[in-house]
Design a protein around this motif. Structure first.
Motif, PDB file in Angstrom:
ATOM      1  N   MET A 142      40.165  43.402  39.096  1.00 24.15           N
ATOM      2  CA  MET A 142      40.993  42.785  38.061  1.00 24.15           C
ATOM      3  C   MET A 142      41.118  41.289  38.293  1.00 24.15           C
ATOM      4  N   ALA A 143      41.297  40.881  39.547  1.00 21.98           N
ATOM      5  CA  ALA A 143      41.413  39.455  39.861  1.00 21.98           C
ATOM      6  C   ALA A 143      40.111  38.720  39.576  1.00 21.98           C
ATOM      7  N   ALA A 144      38.978  39.403  39.764  1.00 20.48           N
ATOM      8  CA  ALA A 144      37.682  38.770  39.511  1.00 20.48           C
ATOM      9  C   ALA A 144      37.462  38.540  38.018  1.00 20.48           C
ATOM     10  N   MET A 145      37.969  39.439  37.185  1.00 21.39           N
ATOM     11  CA  MET A 145      37.701  39.364  35.745  1.00 21.39           C
ATOM     12  C   MET A 145      38.767  38.605  34.968  1.00 21.39           C
ATOM     13  N   ILE A 146      40.009  38.606  35.455  1.00 21.68           N
ATOM     14  CA  ILE A 146      41.132  38.148  34.642  1.00 21.68           C
ATOM     15  C   ILE A 146      41.879  37.051  35.379  1.00 21.68           C
ATOM     16  N   SER A 147      42.263  36.005  34.677  1.00 22.09           N
ATOM     17  CA  SER A 147      43.018  34.913  35.285  1.00 22.09           C
ATOM     18  C   SER A 147      44.423  35.384  35.641  1.00 22.09           C
ATOM     19  N   PRO A 148      45.054  34.757  36.647  1.00 26.17           N
ATOM     20  CA  PRO A 148      46.423  35.151  37.007  1.00 26.17           C
ATOM     21  C   PRO A 148      47.395  35.084  35.835  1.00 26.17           C
ATOM     22  N   ARG A 149      47.215  34.094  34.942  1.00 21.57           N
ATOM     23  CA  ARG A 149      48.141  33.944  33.817  1.00 21.57           C
ATOM     24  C   ARG A 149      48.054  35.152  32.882  1.00 21.57           C
ATOM     25  N   GLU A 150      46.825  35.686  32.680  1.00 21.49           N
ATOM     26  CA  GLU A 150      46.632  36.840  31.802  1.00 21.49           C
ATOM     27  C   GLU A 150      46.788  38.165  32.529  1.00 21.49           C
ATOM     28  N   ARG A 151      46.776  38.116  33.868  1.00 20.95           N
ATOM     29  CA  ARG A 151      46.732  39.365  34.635  1.00 20.95           C
ATOM     30  C   ARG A 151      48.008  40.177  34.507  1.00 20.95           C
ATOM     31  N   GLY A 152      49.133  39.498  34.221  1.00 18.83           N
ATOM     32  CA  GLY A 152      50.377  40.238  34.060  1.00 18.83           C
ATOM     33  C   GLY A 152      50.282  41.255  32.944  1.00 18.83           C
ATOM     34  N   ARG A 153      49.611  40.864  31.858  1.00 17.04           N
ATOM     35  CA  ARG A 153      49.436  41.763  30.716  1.00 17.04           C
ATOM     36  C   ARG A 153      48.654  43.004  31.107  1.00 17.04           C
ATOM     37  N   GLY A 388      62.872  53.313  39.725  1.00 14.90           N
ATOM     38  CA  GLY A 388      61.630  53.104  38.988  1.00 14.90           C
ATOM     39  C   GLY A 388      61.511  51.689  38.447  1.00 14.90           C
ATOM     40  N   LEU A 389      62.601  51.141  37.925  1.00 14.73           N
ATOM     41  CA  LEU A 389      62.587  49.762  37.433  1.00 14.73           C
ATOM     42  C   LEU A 389      62.215  48.791  38.551  1.00 14.73           C
ATOM     43  N   GLY A 390      62.776  49.011  39.718  1.00 13.36           N
ATOM     44  CA  GLY A 390      62.478  48.129  40.851  1.00 13.36           C
ATOM     45  C   GLY A 390      61.039  48.220  41.296  1.00 13.36           C
ATOM     46  N   ILE A 391      60.506  49.451  41.394  1.00  8.94           N
ATOM     47  CA  ILE A 391      59.114  49.623  41.814  1.00  8.94           C
ATOM     48  C   ILE A 391      58.170  48.972  40.812  1.00  8.94           C
ATOM     49  N   GLY A 392      58.427  49.185  39.510  1.00 11.27           N
ATOM     50  CA  GLY A 392      57.552  48.631  38.482  1.00 11.27           C
ATOM     51  C   GLY A 392      57.508  47.120  38.489  1.00 11.27           C
ATOM     52  N   MET A 393      58.627  46.470  38.763  1.00 17.08           N
ATOM     53  CA  MET A 393      58.658  45.011  38.767  1.00 17.08           C
ATOM     54  C   MET A 393      58.009  44.409  40.012  1.00 17.08           C
ATOM     55  N   MET A 394      58.067  45.120  41.137  1.00 16.22           N
ATOM     56  CA  MET A 394      57.619  44.528  42.389  1.00 16.22           C
ATOM     57  C   MET A 394      56.191  44.898  42.758  1.00 16.22           C
ATOM     58  N   MET A 395      55.764  46.111  42.446  1.00 16.88           N
ATOM     59  CA  MET A 395      54.495  46.626  42.960  1.00 16.88           C
ATOM     60  C   MET A 395      53.315  45.729  42.586  1.00 16.88           C
ATOM     61  N   GLN A 396      53.132  45.431  41.289  1.00 17.83           N
ATOM     62  CA  GLN A 396      51.993  44.632  40.850  1.00 17.83           C
ATOM     63  C   GLN A 396      52.234  43.136  41.008  1.00 17.83           C
ATOM     64  N   ASN A 397      53.469  42.707  40.848  1.00 23.11           N
ATOM     65  CA  ASN A 397      53.737  41.269  40.874  1.00 23.11           C
ATOM     66  C   ASN A 397      53.635  40.676  42.276  1.00 23.11           C
ATOM     67  N   LEU A 398      53.850  41.492  43.311  1.00 28.56           N
ATOM     68  CA  LEU A 398      53.615  41.011  44.666  1.00 28.56           C
ATOM     69  C   LEU A 398      52.133  40.700  44.870  1.00 28.56           C
ATOM     70  N   VAL A 399      51.273  41.575  44.348  1.00 30.15           N
ATOM     71  CA  VAL A 399      49.831  41.333  44.433  1.00 30.15           C
ATOM     72  C   VAL A 399      49.461  40.092  43.625  1.00 30.15           C
ATOM     73  N   LEU A 400      50.042  39.960  42.440  1.00 31.08           N
ATOM     74  CA  LEU A 400      49.760  38.816  41.568  1.00 31.08           C
ATOM     75  C   LEU A 400      50.122  37.505  42.249  1.00 31.08           C
ATOM     76  N   ALA A 401      51.275  37.474  42.921  1.00 30.75           N
ATOM     77  CA  ALA A 401      51.712  36.252  43.593  1.00 30.75           C
ATOM     78  C   ALA A 401      50.726  35.826  44.677  1.00 30.75           C
ATOM     79  N   VAL A 402      50.180  36.791  45.397  1.00 32.07           N
ATOM     80  CA  VAL A 402      49.218  36.479  46.457  1.00 32.07           C
ATOM     81  C   VAL A 402      47.890  36.032  45.869  1.00 32.07           C
ATOM     82  N   GLN A 403      47.397  36.753  44.869  1.00 27.19           N
ATOM     83  CA  GLN A 403      46.105  36.409  44.267  1.00 27.19           C
ATOM     84  C   GLN A 403      46.115  35.009  43.664  1.00 27.19           C
TER      85      GLN A 403
END
Length: 823
Positions: A142-153, A388-403
């Motif tokens: 996903m990081a290879a194909m999509i920019s960080p700005r669009e990756r949230g979507r 569930g709300l907490g997991i959903g907000m943190m799980m992918q966005n932690l990866v996004l912040a690093v990428q």
């Protein structure tokens, strides 16, 4: 100095990739197989977790076996995730994810034939190896194909798949277990058809550049990290049940795991291609998010593992109803991951969701700590939704912040780093909390049965609650309700630590380039929207005219023609747009106009640089070709009755881009002034670095230049740069810390400022670092100093030499007081 060449672009095109941004349709086609493969892994995992009480009741096994069936897969995921991530930086990502999927399917099929807990645990290890690849590689691709700005979507889509598979798994698993003619073994077989479909779809839709470089895997590092994690997990899993916490086993295993960890760090520091590059931890964001992922993993996996036990063993529900009752958890995860992803894409802001996710995660774990076997379900549903709300907000966005913080060549290692720590936290957390639950339930069941006058019950096995006598059933349900509540209470502090860590993460604006675009050195500077300087360069009137032309659509990467001359009666004009070395230019705009200036047709070149236009008839015309990073070209063409072949050669208009870093902490330097001068010393452009330390200058002519950089607290730096004729030349400027020493020289009994006093600064080697004379106010100053030991000699009264230690960045005050010697 790194120089950009078109190699990355040509390589991407040769393998189906492109340096241009992918359309939404192209991304969704590529993601379809990727998400289907991830769906298979999650579905199989959640089916098993819900069916485990029934499985272990059939093949034998207690709470320890239950924990290890879950932990074995997590251990394999944890140990192999960095290896998968590093391999993705070296070899074909597509091949790797297909291999991971095959491994996972093989593990699932063999697991269906298990006859005892030991065999099942071994198969779960094999499944974990495949799952580690699927979880790590999905993020990397996903990081290879999509920019960080669009990756949230698109991360929202990933969260949606995670939610659907998580809620679908328990339901499907419950139906299978509750259906006599199927049996629990079909929990492992049911995902095989989906896996086969995923393999086919991946083969057809996923097209990424193939990396051509020598592969060197750090097998020693993989061994030592696996050994360290395994030994630690064996200790926490068996401690308190098989042996006391304070025993010789603890005294051997804990120091042993620590020693293996130190050996791993030593091996990684020496490895040429480490599976976890230690230099990544110089970045504060990566360090904080990795640690936060560790603690998120504890709360996350506790929720998905122990809630299934709660509904079946504490509330006496069937596996099917157990899956239905966890829907609030999955709904919270689905909503938060999808909505946060969409908002992040629109705004580019992500830290608020990390902090909010930490709050919800902590609140959910803490409130679930109130669970008892008779807690009203509506309260349990609210608690699960918060988690569930907490997991959903943190799980992918932690990866996004690093990428968003790493270079393209480190995307695999950095992405897998976050997944590794999350899996490590989950594995160690589930092991430790499972051991606590087993010990707690055993104690509570024993006490409860003793109160009923029943002897010999120890609660050591996973019971079939439906078959227990009513009094015993009440004791077991109460024990599991209270024990699982205590587990979440123990998990809540870990969620709180994760919250505190993400509070200190600095938010950096998301980049607008995908990993492939960055590798291919597209026209956007490194740092993109994450801090590239906005520098305006002079543009010719011809460039402005070309830029003002109506955009032309690009379809399927083929030449596209439009305009008045694109009919059946015209005369074809075709050819190739190249640069001076013969390389074809992709996405070059070619326009045909009449001698009176009327536009007759437009075209966009394909990956082979070819264009196609149609002239209305014989005659003379003007052909205009333009491409990003090149000087536009206008040519007169004479069209006859037959088709005309006319090639265009564009000269380069190179660009200069780069990043400014601090030498001590290797972090980006913000608001640094960057000046570009030519060989005559003329200033061609100035700008300041943004939040990511990036800067960019477009449309520089090919030649030699000087880049000068200065920033408060650093020593100025200048370096020569040769800008090529095409693409952007990349440079990295490292600034040394520049300290300042200043003060006032005073003399006499009244300590008045002494003017015209000579002050000399000598370094530790005896070299004169600077000489100055005080002003009327007695003040002196030395700038641009390195940290170290110095001697300050002041004269003009009686001379005085004083030792001085300069610490580093910033200004240090040091006053000097001169006096007559006594006597």
């Amino acid at each position: 100095m790194a120089t950009t060449t078109p190699t990355g672009v040509r390589e991407a095109e040769a393998h189906g990739g492109s340096a241009a941004p992918m359309s939404h349709r192209q991304i969704m086609e590529a993601l379809s197989g990727l998400l289907l493969g991830l769906f298979v892994a999650i579905l199989s995992s959640t089916i098993v977790s819900n069916a485990l009480p029934t499985i272990l009741a059939d093949i034998g096994g207690g709470q320890s076996a239950y924990t290890w069936v879950v932990t074995a897969a997590l251990l394999a995921v944890t140990a192999t995730t960095p290896l998968w991530g590093k391999m993705s930086d070296l070899v074909s990502k597509k091949l790797l994810i297909q291999i991971a999927l095959v491994i996972y399917v093989l593990g699932s099929i063999i697991a269906g034939f298990s006859t005892n807990p030991g065999m099942l645990i071994a198969c779960r290890v094999l499944q974990g190896v495949g799952a580690g690849g699927l979880s790590a590689l999905t993020q990397v691709i996903m990081a290879a194909m999509i920019s960080p700005r669009e990756r949230g979507r698109y991360s929202g889509y990933l969260g949606a798949v995670f939610a659907v598979a998580t809620v679908g798994g328990p339901l499907v698993g419950g139906v299978i277990v509750d259906t006599d003619w199927l049996g629990w073994r079909w929990c492992f077989y049911v995902g095989v058809p989906f896996a086969i479909i995923a393999l086919i779809v991946l083969q057809k839709t996923l097209h990424l550049p193939v990396v051509k470089r020598k592969v060197k895997i750090d097998w020693s590092g993989a061994f030592f990290i696996s050994a360290a994690v395994s030994l630690l997990m064996i200790w926490v899993s068996l401690g308190g049940t098989n042996y006391p916490w304070m025993s010789w086993q603890t005294y051997v295993m804990v120091p042993g795991a620590f020693l293996l960890g130190l050996v791993f760090l030593f091996v990684e520091s020496k490895a040429s291609e480490p599976i976890i590059p230690l230099r990544l931890f110089r970045n504060k964001t990566i360090t904080l998010t990795s640690l936060a992922s560790l603690f998120v993993g504890v709360a996350m996996f506790a929720g998905t593992v122990f809630l299934s036990q709660y509904f079946q063993l504490a509330r006496g529900k069937t596996p099917t109803m157990s899956g239905v009752m966890t829907i609030p958890l999955i709904a919270g995860l689905f909503i938060s991951s999808t909505v946060s992803g969409q908002i992040i894409t629109r705004t580019g802001r992500w830290k608020g969701f990390l902090v909010g996710g930490g709050v919800f995660l902590t609140a959910g774990a803490a409130t679930l700590g109130l669970l008892r076997y008779d807690t009203p379900y509506w309260q349990v549903a609210i608690y699960m939704a918060l988690l569930g709300l907490g997991i959903g907000m943190m799980m992918q966005n932690l990866v996004l912040a690093v990428q968003n913080q790493v270079k393209p060549e480190d995307l695999g290692a950095a992405s897998s780093l976050v997944t590794f720590f999350r899996s490590l936290g989950g594995a160690v957390g589930v092991s430790a909390l499972g051991a606590v639950l087993g010990s707690r339930v055993t104690s509570l069941v024993s006490d409860g049965l003793a109160a009923l006058g029943i002897k010999g019950g120890d609660g050591g096995g996973i019971p079939d609650v439906a078959k227990l006598p009513a009094p015993v059933k009440g004791v077991v349900e109460s024990a599991y309700g209270r024990g699982i509540g205590d587990v979440f209470l123990y998990a809540a502090p870990f969620a709180l630590i994760a919250l505190l860590l993400v509070i200190f993460v600095k938010e950096v604006a998301l980049k607008t380039n995908s990993g492939l675009q960055q590798v291919a050195n597209s026209e956007t500077a490194p740092g993109g929207s994450a801090g590239g300087a906005e520098v305006t360069m002079p543009a010719t009137s011809f460039t402005k005219e070309v830029a003002a032309m109506t955009p032309v659509a690009i379809l399927d990467d083929r030449p596209v023609a439009s305009g008045a001359g694109s009919g059946d009666d015209g005369t074809p004009v075709h050819g190739i747009v190249r640069i001076t070395d013969g390389t074809a230019i992709n996405h070059a705009k070619v326009t045909l106009i009449s001698l009176q200036g009327q536009q007759l047709g437009r075209s966009v070149t394909g990956s082979d640089g070819r264009y196609l236009l149609e002239a209305p008839g014989a005659g003379s015309y003007v052909l205009i070709a333009a491409a990003d990073g090149h000087q536009p070209q206008a040519s007169t063409v004479l069209v006859g009755d037959a088709s005309l072949s006319f090639d265009v050669v564009l000269s380069g208009a190179g660009g200069l881009a780069g990043t400014v870093l601090g030498a001590v902490d290797n972090l980006p330097v913000v608001e640094a002034m960057v000046v570009v001068t030519d060989v005559r010393g003329e200033v061609l452009g100035t700008g300041k670095t943004g939040d990511g330390g990036g800067f960019a200058f477009a449309e520089l002519p090919a030649g030699d230049f000087t880049v000068a950089v200065n920033a408060p607290g650093f020593r100025p730096a200048a370096l020569p740069v040769e800008v090529g004729g095409t693409g952007a030349t990349r440079v990295e400027v490292v600034l040394q810390p520049g300290a300042q020493v200043r003060g006032v020289v005073r003399a006499g009994a009244d300590r008045r400022p002494l003017p015209d006093a000579k002050v000399v600064l000598v370094d530790a080697a005896g070299n004169v670092a600077g000489t100055t004379t005080t002003g009327a106010d007695g003040a002196y100053a030395f700038t641009d100093l390195d940290a170290g030991e110095y001697s300050l000699v002041a004269s003009g009264y009686p001379p005085l030499a004083t030792a001085l230690s300069v610490q580093g960045r910033g200004a240090e005050e040091f006053d000097v007081e001169l006096n007559h010697p006594e006597g």
